[in-house]
Design an enzyme around this catalytic site. Sequence first.
Site, PDB file in Angstrom:
ATOM      1  N   ARG A  46       0.826  -1.213   0.000  1.00 27.08           N
ATOM      2  CA  ARG A  46       0.000   0.000   0.000  1.00 27.08           C
ATOM      3  C   ARG A  46       0.860   1.263   0.000  1.00 27.08           C
ATOM      4  O   ARG A  46       0.344   2.378   0.121  1.00 27.08           O
ATOM      5  CB  ARG A  46      -0.920  -0.031   1.233  1.00 27.08           C
ATOM      6  CG  ARG A  46      -2.190   0.819   1.089  1.00 27.08           C
ATOM      7  CD  ARG A  46      -3.208   0.497   2.162  1.00 27.08           C
ATOM      8  NE  ARG A  46      -2.681   0.562   3.501  1.00 27.08           N
ATOM      9  CZ  ARG A  46      -2.604   1.667   4.252  1.00 27.08           C
ATOM     10  NH1 ARG A  46      -3.057   2.814   3.779  1.00 27.08           N
ATOM     11  NH2 ARG A  46      -2.114   1.621   5.477  1.00 27.08           N
ATOM     12  N   LYS A  47       2.168   1.100  -0.165  1.00 27.04           N
ATOM     13  CA  LYS A  47       3.082   2.250  -0.213  1.00 27.04           C
ATOM     14  C   LYS A  47       3.080   2.851  -1.618  1.00 27.04           C
ATOM     15  O   LYS A  47       4.088   2.881  -2.315  1.00 27.04           O
ATOM     16  CB  LYS A  47       4.490   1.822   0.185  1.00 27.04           C
ATOM     17  CG  LYS A  47       4.601   1.323   1.618  1.00 27.04           C
ATOM     18  CD  LYS A  47       6.012   0.852   1.918  1.00 27.04           C
ATOM     19  CE  LYS A  47       6.120   0.278   3.328  1.00 27.04           C
ATOM     20  NZ  LYS A  47       7.480  -0.245   3.607  1.00 27.04           N
ATOM     21  N   THR A  48       1.907   3.321  -2.025  1.00 33.61           N
ATOM     22  CA  THR A  48       1.737   3.874  -3.362  1.00 33.61           C
ATOM     23  C   THR A  48       1.716   5.398  -3.300  1.00 33.61           C
ATOM     24  O   THR A  48       1.589   5.994  -2.236  1.00 33.61           O
ATOM     25  CB  THR A  48       0.429   3.367  -3.978  1.00 33.61           C
ATOM     26  OG1 THR A  48      -0.648   3.597  -3.052  1.00 33.61           O
ATOM     27  CG2 THR A  48       0.503   1.879  -4.278  1.00 33.61           C
TER      28      THR A  48
END
Length: 314
Positions: free
Chosen positions: A159-161
Amino acid sequence: MATESPSPAPEMPLEKGELCHLLPPSWKPQITAWLAEDTPSFDVGGFVVGDVPRTAILWGKSAGILAGVPFFDEVFKQCGCTVTWHLPEGSRIDTSGSGPEPTGKMRIATVEGPARGILLGERVALNLLARCSGVASYSRGLLLNLRGAGYTGILAGTRKTTPGFRLVEKYGMLVGGADTHRMDLSSMVMLKDNHVWSRGSITDAVTAARSAAGFSVKIEVEVQSEEEADEAIAAGADVVMLDNFTGAGVKAAAKSLKERWAGKKHFLLEVSGGLRIDNAEQYVTPHVDILSTSCIHQGVPHVDFSLKIQPPQA
């Protein structure tokens, strides 16, 4: 104790359908917003070229995997243009000169429409395509490395977008053959160290999560040791993440956990933390179901594209 044979590698989504059919209705206004960001006022360049019909060629100028076709199409649709693709999404861009094109570039698509429309959409469309293709290319490269090392499990992103760009980056992962993991906080419950410390224990955190999530949402727990993994499994976690283990530590812990809980509890084992394209093979073991990493979408090189309007025929 006998261990289970590894499952066959999961098939790539592109082999099963059109990925554009996954996109939610809300994505098209985002394209509108990006176009508005790029042209918030007068377009003097557009005034110069006007609405004369023109044809432009999209060139791929570096090797990679083509991804982001729906986003590129929508940009030019909103600018009054049409796009004809010469490669399907997921294809490898070959700039070696082995085909009919000169060395250093490959013809990818043709864009037709008013000159002003082509130039209005050019930079937004190229940025989207370059970023999405970069994610797909890195995902495919790491996946192929892992398959070559004998890994048959899932490669997943995180989820490190980039804020506001998650849909494009997650889409690129799918084109490359990687799993998107959870799309957002509502997709799956992931109990990390901060959740556990705040609640008091892994067992209490899992119990509380299950009371609200119900039967339809999976619960994942991040653990720092084999003992914590045992507690998470006993509490009913669906997925247990071994976080920041060494390669040797992963292999020992994963084997021990799968053998100890065989026939008692069903769970998936995930490994995350520090995995890169140059070291991920160290974590390959038939006892690990998921390898997750942000390296396939954070800081990846973009694929280079250019869009060139063709001179009018005499």
